[in-house]
Design an enzyme around this catalytic site. Structure first.
Site, PDB file in Angstrom:
ATOM      1  CB  CYS A 153      -0.987  -0.046   1.145  1.00  0.00           C
ATOM      2  SG  CYS A 153      -2.394   1.022   0.848  1.00  0.00           S
TER       3      CYS A 153
ATOM      4  CG  HIS B  47      -2.989  -3.311   4.045  1.00  0.00           C
ATOM      5  ND1 HIS B  47      -2.026  -2.638   4.758  1.00  0.00           N
ATOM      6  CD2 HIS B  47      -3.661  -2.384   3.346  1.00  0.00           C
ATOM      7  CE1 HIS B  47      -2.117  -1.345   4.504  1.00  0.00           C
ATOM      8  NE2 HIS B  47      -3.099  -1.157   3.651  1.00  0.00           N
TER       9      HIS B  47
ATOM     10  CD  GLU C 111      -0.307  -5.640   6.445  1.00  0.00           C
ATOM     11  OE1 GLU C 111      -0.054  -6.095   5.310  1.00  0.00           O
ATOM     12  OE2 GLU C 111      -0.802  -4.503   6.639  1.00  0.00           O
TER      13      GLU C 111
END
Ligand code: GLN
Length: 194
Positions: free
Chosen positions: A81, A177, A179
């Site tokens: 991002c 994202h 994660e």
């Protein structure tokens, strides 16, 4: 071979989640906030956040030029991002002059900040990702997209007809994202490049 030492730029963003994902992917991982920490790592993850603020903080901490130099020198990096935005060679809608997002020129690409934002601020999508056998559940938050890639850049994924994941050599970037979802395959893909 011993595990690669991957740093996570810890200015903003999901630092802890990236550290956990990298460790699960087989790397040694630690945060990077100062020059000597940057010098100690073999590769770097640049998390999401606000690319304008992150550029400002990089300058304040006197990390901007050293980081650019390490990338130019071939240090592998993965940007998510805002991290994707910073890894670009050119940024569209970079912000207001003096307080804008600064391209670190790791990947030969033009990225538009907050590109999906005009349509929808945040959304999720299951996307096909080159190198992975099943789709990735991708979370986009005021995400950028890639408008141009250079000849050495491979497109790894698209969402809504726009490029959202790329690789150039040992540099990787995603608009979303990974994660946040517990799916470690993209971190694993990065660690396996090292
Ligand atoms: N919109 C942010 C920027 O321009 C990126 C958002 C994110 O990292 N989730 O930097």
């Amino acid at each position: 071979m011993s595990a690669p030492h991957v740093g996570v730029l810890a200015l903003q963003g999901d630092t802890r989640e990236h550290l956990a994902a990298l460790r699960e992917a087989g790397a040694e991982a630690s945060t990077v906030r100062r020059l000597r920490e940057l010098e100690a790592v073999d590769a770097l993850v640049i998390p999401g956040g606000e690319s304008t603020t992150m550029s400002h903080l990089l300058r304040e901490l006197e990390l901007l030029e050293p980081l650019r130099a390490r990338l130019a020198d071939g240090m592998p990096a993965y940007g998510s991002c805002a991290g994707m935005i910073l890894l670009a060679s050119e940024i569209l809608d970079a912000g207001t002059a003096g307080r804008d997002a600064t391209p670190l020129k790791g990947i030969d690409m033009t990225v538009r900040r907050n590109a999906f934002g005009r349509q929808v601020d945040s959304f999720e999508d299951d996307i096909d990702f080159t190198g992975l056998d099943t789709p990735v559940h991708a979370v986009f938050i005021r995400a950028p997209w890639v408008e141009r890639v250079g000849p050495d850049v491979e497109v790894l994924g698209e969402a809504a007809g726009h490029i959202v994941a790329v690789r150039q050599g040992k540099m990787l970037a995603t608009s979303f994202h990974p994660e946040m979802t517990g799916d470690r395959r993209i971190h694993k893909l990065f660690v396996d490049l090292l």
